[in-house]
Design a protein around this motif. Structure first.
Motif, PDB file in Angstrom:
ATOM      1  N   CYS A 167      -2.482  -2.511   9.802  1.00  0.00           N
ATOM      2  CA  CYS A 167      -2.716  -1.716   9.056  1.00  0.00           C
ATOM      3  C   CYS A 167      -3.934  -0.844   9.032  1.00  0.00           C
ATOM      4  O   CYS A 167      -4.906  -2.103   9.478  1.00  0.00           O
ATOM      5  N   VAL A 168      -4.346  -0.144   8.638  1.00  0.00           N
ATOM      6  CA  VAL A 168      -5.667   0.800   8.656  1.00  0.00           C
ATOM      7  C   VAL A 168      -6.815   0.890   8.733  1.00  0.00           C
ATOM      8  O   VAL A 168      -7.600   0.675   8.734  1.00  0.00           O
ATOM      9  N   LEU A 226       0.876  -0.824   0.115  1.00  0.00           N
ATOM     10  CA  LEU A 226      -0.242   0.018   0.089  1.00  0.00           C
ATOM     11  C   LEU A 226       0.917   1.386   0.154  1.00  0.00           C
ATOM     12  O   LEU A 226       1.905   1.413   0.591  1.00  0.00           O
ATOM     13  N   TRP A 270       0.657   3.189   8.783  1.00  0.00           N
ATOM     14  CA  TRP A 270       0.895   4.171   8.335  1.00  0.00           C
ATOM     15  C   TRP A 270       2.107   4.770   8.472  1.00  0.00           C
ATOM     16  O   TRP A 270       2.890   5.915   7.930  1.00  0.00           O
TER      17      TRP A 270
HETATM   18 MO   LIG Z   1      -2.316   1.345   5.987  1.00  0.00          MO
END
Ligand SMILES: [Mo]
Ligand SMILES: Nc1nc2c(c(=O)[nH]1)N[C@H]1C(S)=C(S)[C@@H](COP(=O)(O)O)O[C@H]1N2
Length: 204
Positions: A80-81, A34, A163
């Motif tokens: 990960c969000v 990502l 992130w």
């Molecule tokens: Mo992310």
């Protein structure tokens, strides 16, 4: 039963403690890629790593300087969000604390902004940046980082959403106040603790 409940239940069958999975996350063995925008062109002949802002002397290292620094290894769960978590990822790199020992922060420095290719940034309190496990990683499992996962160097800050683990990192800026980075300006949480589900502005 929902996908998330089934996924959490499957952890026990795999002999994994389900408490390692933060709320609202699912476990995967894949390693998704990502990033905002495209993968940068990395030219090691012009690559540098800059430490600036509230520091007595600005630092500018080349890859040959970074390459000589001591490495250590670390295994961490990453979150990960976008809701995937991956367990037991193994990294090797230069401890953040080692870089920190080579600079003299000016009084009043409280936060850092991590800087990367394409203007990507992420903010962190210094206390979180200096957690002993954090690395500027150059190796994943036993191989150099692939370009898509951040070659040649990425930050790993495993206790916060992924992130904050900036790929293609080029340095950091010391600041006397908190300020939003790239995703934080678009609505992601300023801190990002996965176990408190601090995904977006206004969460916890
Ligand atoms: Mo992310
Ligand atoms: N330079 C840079 N680093 C970044 C990002 C980005 O867009 N640019 N995205 C972040 C996000 S949202 C995540 S989830 C992870 C993804 O890392 P991966 O592609 O190795 O899984 O990188 C983080 N680091």
């Amino acid at each position: 039963m929902s996908f998330f409940r089934r996924n959490r239940a499957s952890l026990e069958r795999l002999g994994i403690d389900p408490d390692r999975l933060p709320p609202g996350q699912y476990h995967t063995e894949r390693f998704p890629v990502l990033q905002a925008g495209s993968i940068p062109d990395v030219d090691m002949s012009t690559w540098d790593f800059v430490i600036d802002g509230l520091v007595e002397r600005r630092v500018e290292w080349r890859w040959s300087d970074i390459d000589q620094m001591p490495s250590s290894e670390m295994t961490a769960d990453i979150h990960c969000v976008t809701k995937w978590s991956k367990f037991d990822t193994r990294w090797k790199g230069i401890p953040v604390s080692h870089l920190w020992d080579q600079i003299t922060p000016k009084p009043g420095a409280t936060h850092v902004m991590i800087n990367a290719y394409h203007g990507f940034t992420a903010n962190l309190p210094i206390e979180d940046f200096l957690r002993p496990r954090n690395l500027f990683a150059h190796t994943y499992e036993d191989d150099p980082l692939t370009l898509e996962h951040g070659f040649p160097l990425r930050l790993i800050v495993p206790h916060l959403y992924f992130w904050k683990s900036v790929k293609w990192v080029r340095g950091f800026t010391l600041m006397d106040t908190d300020a939003p980075g790239f995703w934080e300006r678009s609505g992601y949480h300023m801190y990002g603790d996965p176990f408190s589900e601090q995904r977006y502005w206004g969460d916890g």
